[in-house]
Design a protein around this motif. Structure first.
Motif, PDB file in Angstrom:
ATOM      1  N   ASP A 106      -1.812  10.629   5.376  1.00 36.56           N
ATOM      2  CA  ASP A 106      -0.454  10.551   5.919  1.00 36.56           C
ATOM      3  C   ASP A 106       0.302  11.847   5.698  1.00 36.56           C
TER       4      ASP A 106
ATOM      5  N   MET B   1       9.937  -1.766   0.847  1.00 37.31           N
ATOM      6  CA  MET B   1       8.855  -2.683   1.192  1.00 37.31           C
ATOM      7  C   MET B   1       8.473  -3.535  -0.027  1.00 37.31           C
ATOM      8  N   LYS B   2       8.394  -4.818   0.219  1.00 39.72           N
ATOM      9  CA  LYS B   2       8.134  -5.772  -0.859  1.00 39.72           C
ATOM     10  C   LYS B   2       6.659  -6.192  -0.804  1.00 39.72           C
ATOM     11  N   PRO B  20       0.911  -4.249   0.109  1.00 33.28           N
ATOM     12  CA  PRO B  20       1.924  -4.371   1.156  1.00 33.28           C
ATOM     13  C   PRO B  20       1.575  -5.546   2.071  1.00 33.28           C
ATOM     14  N   PRO B  21       2.586  -6.258   2.568  1.00 36.03           N
ATOM     15  CA  PRO B  21       2.311  -7.516   3.279  1.00 36.03           C
ATOM     16  C   PRO B  21       1.500  -7.337   4.559  1.00 36.03           C
ATOM     17  N   LEU B  22       1.665  -6.197   5.218  1.00 29.28           N
ATOM     18  CA  LEU B  22       0.931  -6.015   6.476  1.00 29.28           C
ATOM     19  C   LEU B  22      -0.301  -5.126   6.290  1.00 29.28           C
ATOM     20  N   ARG B  23      -0.646  -4.815   5.046  1.00 31.13           N
ATOM     21  CA  ARG B  23      -1.857  -4.036   4.822  1.00 31.13           C
ATOM     22  C   ARG B  23      -3.023  -4.771   5.457  1.00 31.13           C
TER      23      ARG B  23
ATOM     24  N   MET C   1      -3.899   4.371   3.219  1.00 30.26           N
ATOM     25  CA  MET C   1      -2.518   4.148   3.692  1.00 30.26           C
ATOM     26  C   MET C   1      -2.472   4.253   5.206  1.00 30.26           C
ATOM     27  N   THR C   2      -1.926   3.282   5.815  1.00 30.01           N
ATOM     28  CA  THR C   2      -1.628   3.390   7.241  1.00 30.01           C
ATOM     29  C   THR C   2      -0.156   3.063   7.406  1.00 30.01           C
ATOM     30  N   ARG C   3       0.330   3.286   8.619  1.00 33.88           N
ATOM     31  CA  ARG C   3       1.710   2.945   8.963  1.00 33.88           C
ATOM     32  C   ARG C   3       2.046   1.498   8.556  1.00 33.88           C
ATOM     33  N   LEU C   4       1.044   0.617   8.689  1.00 28.75           N
ATOM     34  CA  LEU C   4       1.271  -0.796   8.391  1.00 28.75           C
ATOM     35  C   LEU C   4       1.642  -1.005   6.926  1.00 28.75           C
ATOM     36  N   ASP C   5       1.156  -0.104   6.063  1.00 29.33           N
ATOM     37  CA  ASP C   5       1.393  -0.279   4.630  1.00 29.33           C
ATOM     38  C   ASP C   5       2.842  -0.016   4.246  1.00 29.33           C
ATOM     39  N   THR C   6       3.622   0.526   5.167  1.00 29.73           N
ATOM     40  CA  THR C   6       5.018   0.839   4.837  1.00 29.73           C
ATOM     41  C   THR C   6       5.964  -0.230   5.364  1.00 29.73           C
ATOM     42  N   MET C   7       5.422  -1.220   6.073  1.00 25.82           N
ATOM     43  CA  MET C   7       6.298  -2.181   6.749  1.00 25.82           C
ATOM     44  C   MET C   7       6.536  -3.420   5.902  1.00 25.82           C
ATOM     45  N   ASP C   8       7.738  -3.996   6.078  1.00 32.52           N
ATOM     46  CA  ASP C   8       8.110  -5.203   5.359  1.00 32.52           C
ATOM     47  C   ASP C   8       7.796  -6.435   6.199  1.00 32.52           C
TER      48      ASP C   8
END
Lengths: 760, 157, 294
Positions: A106, B1-2, B20-23, C1-8
């Motif tokens: 990133d 982010m939670k 992370p929830p969307l990982r 890490m991808t973009r998805l890892d930063t999202m809530d």
């Protein structure tokens, strides 16, 4: 018992079905940084400047620009015109301008976004269609990378003798290798200034040798290890050299291990494809079907740089008229530049494009003189003793037209031909059957193998369990095709010991001699024979030792893993252990000897173009739904001479897999260039066949061993991709009554063609 | 982010992950749990190399947010196959029938085979082909994969 | 890490909780069902990743397929795998069962949902033609209650549906295929499986004594959104289904569609084949009816 000829299960299979095989992205490199390539946004332009935005904290990353290249800024391929990082004239969209390495991918991507370039955009020519239009009006403006002609007899005289002359153009598009494992390499810098490159590749020595002048390293400071490779098909032939350059530069400057693994999108967008082709066949023939003149223009789209296009062209022109007799042949091959991603190696290497035109033209000629496709081919097919376009006399070990005869019989071609609908308007479903007969030259062109001098070795050593083991040492890789099963089978037979004693570790240039690149359908035939020779030498060495040590100097013979002299016998293992205890590990090396009768003129392309040929014939049956023009291949029948078949199960797997790639090439895999970029650049848009698309295959081998090089294998890797496209187009004509001249043939292109036919 | 915490049973063993929830489930398996047998071939659900089973369903782990996999879910990956009778049977069938070439699609392919035979021990050839249509292979032409699944099925009955 | 890892992402446990989150600007997020479309778009940067996501996975109120008063009620969280396997759908909405079977491959069918497919509003959405021929409705909900919208009106245009920012799709109410009528679905994709459609069509029709009594026709991937061929339907109703009628129906279909050239196909092919598909449907129904009379 002989190992050759048996269907030994794949030796790397268990690790693969358990998920234990670690491909490069599965390996752990603690602390490794990640690299990204910063690319040109234009297809053609002049690079005027580069700016690193001070808003970004550059201390956390390493940026590599052309000034950081220790040696010459050049990728050493056959045509030496491509810089590793562009610093002047940009030739294609996506051309690397800089590299960024950072602790995370990133961050590297973010940093890349803060690099801007001043570029003066220049006009570009991006597609082969534009090139050919230009060629037909004023070719002077085109950039030609290379050209090659083949001349036999007197072409004008041949046309004069002809009763009929027909001319037709054929087009083929880009073709993506689509190996399932994307490209990936890791570079590890050493404290002494050395670099280790490890990853997915076909040709470890390409990377190890071609990068030396670029990185300004002596040979001992650049070491290359192949990692398990998840498919390649030519796509990992020369491209890893570029990637190795990128990753090594980043590792050298950052003094850290750097990983560069492409995702699928980047892999399709920014790696090499099969060259698009245009060919124009003008052929003359008599009423009785005898071909009197063949004139071929065979032009390839090289993309932006020359890379290895000259040898793709060579293989292309050498297959542009093959398998048939004709005394008057003129083949004019050229490769032109377009401002698109450079094209490169892909299974077949020019031959599929050539045979696509040739075998389509054969059907046109047959129809013109009112003969069936098979009768016309049988009339002209070569037999041993005939000469090829280059003047090579075909030897007895060539199956030639025998595979054609056998295929016709196997599928009852004549009966199928009678069922063809030929565009009948009252049929709901059109049915057609099509044929193609072809050959593929095995190994390097001409006397290439004599000049290359492939070397391979066997190490007799102790394994971890202190048992004796024979280790294969060569640079030829396992990439899915089965080399690490087939080569040990050959060694076991050369040595006359059981296969269980033979292992084949992944190549490491610090440990293996250069047996050459894993290309050109040469591994089983050439490297196999070289290792067979090494096996013979090791056998002799151990027999001499056994004779002195165990048999009181009586001559000992090793057979079926047992040394014997008279009635006395000692196991292979006991002799090998004793030898190792006394002398330590030993290496025997062998070098490939090309048949000295091979005579080749690399300038004029006259003489023996290949040491031997593999032969194939395939018949396609298909149906076309009138309501949708969807084309369904119902069955493919084929017969193949690949010389001695070393492992029938693996060999059949090569045929089936190659044919499905050919199926995609013929019918599904469309990729265009739009605004300098590929328009199908994901697996969602670049459409390769699924299990439901795959037609049934009915294949068999006819073995005509290449007797000069025991155990007699010829090439197998490329043959299966050569002949399906023309058979499909021939079957479509028999079904729909229309000649398709561009692949892939899609329902859309068939619809267009039929609409034009109705209009005219 | 939670971040979220989930407790799953992976290959028969209870594992807890916090991420992370969307990982992507694929990244949790490969990077956090070091189960690198599961491969990434395209990252967009087209190639099927990342296929794993979640509660018996074959799914592409590159499209599954870890947070959406509930507590208690049973996840089976290629690494867990050897622990199961059906998994071992399939592995032997793949080897014996020559279904493997480069091997990169296999960890996903064989999970689709497993899911199929668990639900249907006597599949037709069409059912086999449909059940694997989400797994791309570029090496084999699929013939020997179909044969391997047929062979494994024949051993089941 | 991808973009998805930063999202809530929020994981509400009831529909009411989800609607509460959606009701307020400060807690609202992009609804995420099976993720088979959105995860690709977010990870690949095809669309900007939203700040917050509301996961609908596992909401019990969105599950289930029930038959009630000649209407099949399908929860928005029903997966394609559940649709194609459901005996009710197979018997009463066969075109929908057939359409669900063509979405992606089994891995996608196990995750993707009917609600997600409709909300994604792609012109190539595989379920849309089979849904609109039922004449059914979609029920959407917000904290202040539910709203019922005819499916034909729900698809407004290119990637546009009649759904407000605070609403979620909760279920579909789909009138069953009545006795005596038949349904068909056909999709032409880029390959035999795991394909995005070049064109697809669905049809529900009742023919008696060679006369078309009622008909519903829909085509997808030939316009900014799915289209119902209402004018053609009106013209066909009451007509004898003979070769002249079929030929005119094909002409009217071709003029009703407005396809484009794209990476998957051409406008010209799509236009032609949309007519062929309608011809195929009418031929098949006509022949089936003729067989029954014999």
């Amino acid at each position: 018992m002989a190992a050759v000829g048996t269907s030994v299960p794949r030796r790397d299979g268990r690790e693969k079905v358990t998920g234990r095989t670690a491909y490069i992205d599965d390996m752990s490199f603690p602390g490794a940084w990640h690299g990204v390539v910063v690319r040109s946004p234009v297809a053609h332009g002049r690079l005027k400047g580069r700016h690193l935005d001070p808003a970004f904290d550059w201390s956390q990353v390493v940026v590599v620009t052309p000034e950081d290249i220790p040696g010459e800024n050049l990728v050493h391929e056959i045509i030496k015109d491509m810089p590793l990082l562009c610093d002047d004239e940009i030739q294609y969209l996506g051309e690397p301008l800089a590299l960024v390495a950072a602790p995370t991918k990133d961050l590297a991507r973010e940093a890349a976004g803060y690099i801007t370039f001043d570029i003066e955009e220049l006009p570009s020519i991006q597609t082969l269609k534009e090139v050919i239009a230009q060629y037909k009006t004023d070719e002077g403006k085109l950039h030609k990378f290379c050209a090659q002609t083949i001349v036999k007899g007197d072409i004008e005289k041949g046309f004069e003798e002809a009763d009929y002359i027909i001319e037709q153009e054929y087009w083929a598009g880009h073709h993506e290798q689509a190996y399932l494992e994307p490209q990936g390499l890791v570079a590890v810098p050493g404290e002494d200034g050395s670099v280790l490159i490890e990853g997915s590749m076909q040709c470890p020595y390409f990377v190890a040798l071609e990068l030396l002048p670029t990185l300004n390293l002596p040979p001992e400071k650049l070491r290359v290890r192949q990692a398990p490779t998840g498919g390649a098909f030519g796509g990992k032939e020369e491209f890893p050299t570029w990637l190795g350059g990128y990753v090594a530069l980043m590792a050298m400057k950052s003094k850290r291990t750097v990983k560069l693994i492409y995702d699928r999108h980047e892999d399709i967008r920014y790696t090499t494809k099969r060259h698009p082709s245009w060919s124009r066949y003008k052929t003359g023939f008599k009423k009785d079907g005898a071909i009197t003149a063949v004139k071929v223009e065979f032009f390839l789209d090289g993309g932006a740089y020359g890379t290895l296009s000259s040898i793709v062209l060579a293989r292309g022109v050498l297959h542009a008229f093959i398998g048939y007799r004709c005394d008057n042949v003129f083949i004019d091959g050229r490769v032109y530049r377009t401002h698109s991603f450079p094209c490169g190696a892909f299974r077949g290497f020019g031959a599929p494009q050539a045979i696509w035109g040739l075998e389509s033209q054969m059907d046109l000629m047959a129809r013109a003189c009112d003969m069936t496709p098979h009768a016309f081919r049988l009339r002209n097919a070569v037999v041993p003793g005939d000469t090829t376009a280059t003047g090579q006399t075909l030897a007895e070990c060539e199956a030639c037209g025998t595979v054609l005869e056998r295929t016709l019989e196997k599928c009852d071609f004549e009966a199928k031909l009678a069922r063809c609908t030929r565009g009948a308007q009252d049929a709901d479903t059109w049915y057609g059957v099509g044929l193609a007969f072809f050959a593929h030259g095995s190994a390097f062109t001409g006397d290439g193998e004599a000049r290359f001098k492939a070397k391979a070795a066997l190490d007799l050593a102790l394994d971890d369990a202190e048992r004796p083991v024979v280790l294969i040492r060569c640079s030829s890789v396992e990439m899915g095709q089965g080399a690490h099963t087939v080569l040990p089978q050959i060694v076991a037979d050369g040595l006359c010991a059981d296969l269980r004693f033979v292992q084949n570790p992944l190549p490491d240039t610090a440990l293996v001699p250069n047996s050459g690149p894993t290309v050109a359908s040469r591994t089983t035939m050439i490297v196999g024979n070289t290792l067979y020779g090494a096996g013979r030498k090791l056998k002799a060495k151990l027999e001499a030792y056994a004779s002195a040590r165990f048999f009181e100097s009586q001559a000992a013979i090793l057979k079926d893993s047992v040394f014997s002299a008279g009635h006395d016998r000692v196991d292979f293992e006991e002799v090998a252990l004793a030898y190792l205890k006394e002398h330590g590990p030993v290496r025997v090396e062998h070098q490939y000897e090309l048949d000295p009768k091979i005579a080749w003129n690399q300038e004029t392309f006259e003489g023996d173009a290949y040491p031997s040929y593999s032969w194939g014939c395939n018949v396609v049956e298909l149906e076309i739904d009138r309501a949708t023009l969807q084309i369904e291949v119902k069955k493919v029948t084929g017969v193949f001479d690949v010389g001695r078949v070393i492992n029938p199960m693996l060999a059949m797997g090569q045929l089936e897999g190659g044919f499905l790639q050919a199926f995609g090439y013929a019918l599904l895999e469309r990729i265009g260039v739009r605004n300098g970029a590929y328009d199908a650049d994901r697996f969602q848009t670049y459409i390769i066949p699924t299990m439901l698309d795959a037609p049934p295959f009915d294949f068999e081998f006819m073995e005509y061993p290449y007797t000069f090089s025991p155990p007699g294998a010829k090439g197998i890797g490329e043959l299966p991709i050569d002949g399906l496209s023309p058979a499909v187009a021939n079957a479509i004509e028999m079904a729909a009554g229309i000649r398709m001249t561009e692949i892939p043939v899609t329902p859309e292109s068939l619809f267009e063609a039929l609409r034009k036919q109705v209009k005219s | 982010m939670k971040e979220v915490t989930r407790k799953w049973i992976i290959n028969g063993k209870e594992r807890q992950v916090t991420c992370p929830p969307l990982r992507r489930l694929l990244d949790v398996l490969r990077e956090d749990l070091h189960l690198t047998g599961t491969k990434e071939g395209c990252g967009e659900g087209e190639c099927g190399a990342c296929t794993v089973l979640v509660n018996g369903d074959p799914v592409v782990s590159c499209l599954i947010p870890a947070g959406q996999v509930p507590d208690g879910a049973e996840i089976l990956t290629v690494e867990g196959l050897e622990e199961t009778d059906l998994g071992r049977l399939l592995q032997e069938a793949y080897l014996e029938k020559g279904a493997v070439q480069c091997g990169f699609c296999i960890p996903g392919m064989i999970m689709s085979s497993y899911a199929l035979l668990q639900r249907n021990a006597t599949p037709t050839e069409l059912e086999i082909r449909e059940a694997h249509a989400g797994n791309l292979c570029r090496c084999t032409g699929y013939v020997k994969i179909v044969e391997a699944v047929q062979y494994a099925a024949s051993k089941l009955s | 890490m991808t973009r998805l890892d930063t999202m809530d992402c929020e994981f509400p446990e009831t529909l009411a909780d989800a609607l509460e989150l959606m009701a307020d600007d400060t807690t609202r997020g992009v609804p995420l069902s099976g993720g088979t479309d959105l995860m690709v778009q977010w990870a690949g940067g095809v669309v900007a990743a939203p700040q917050r996501v509301i996961s609908l996975a596992g909401l019990p109120e969105l599950k289930g397929i029930t038959l009630k008063d000649q209407c099949v009620v399908v929860g928005a969280g029903t997966t394609h795998a559940e649709l194609r396997a459901s005996e009710v759908i197979q018997a009463r909405l066969p075109a929908l069962a057939a359409a669900a079977a063509t979405v992606g491959a089994q891995q996608i069918q196990a995750r993707g949902t009917i609600g997600g497919n409709v909300a994604n509003a792609s012109p190539a959405g595989d379920l849309a033609p089979a849904l609109v021929i039922t004449g059914g409705a979609v029920v959407v909900a917000g904290v202040h209650g539910e709203r019922r919208v005819n499916l034909t009106d729900f698809f407004k245009g290119y990637r546009s549906i009649d759904l407000r920012a605070d609403e979620l799709i909760v279920r579909f109410e789909l009138p069953v295929n009545p006795d005596g009528s038949r349904e068909m679905f056909r999709k032409i994709g880029t390959r035999s499986a795991q394909a995005i459609s070049k064109i697809m069509a669905a049809c529900r029709i009742r023919i008696e004594d060679r006369t078309i009594r009622s008909v519903a026709l829909a085509v997808g991937s030939v316009a900014p959104t799915v289209i119902r061929l209402t004018e053609l339907e009106a013209w066909l109703t009451g007509r004898v289904c003979d070769e002249d009628t079929i030929a005119e129906a094909v002409r009217r279909t071709v003029s009703a569609v407005s396809p484009i050239d794209d990476i998957r196909s051409t406008a010209a092919y799509r236009e032609w084949v949309s007519g062929s598909m309608i011809r195929g449907f009418l031929d098949a129904f006509f022949n089936a009816e003729a067989r029954e009379r014999r």
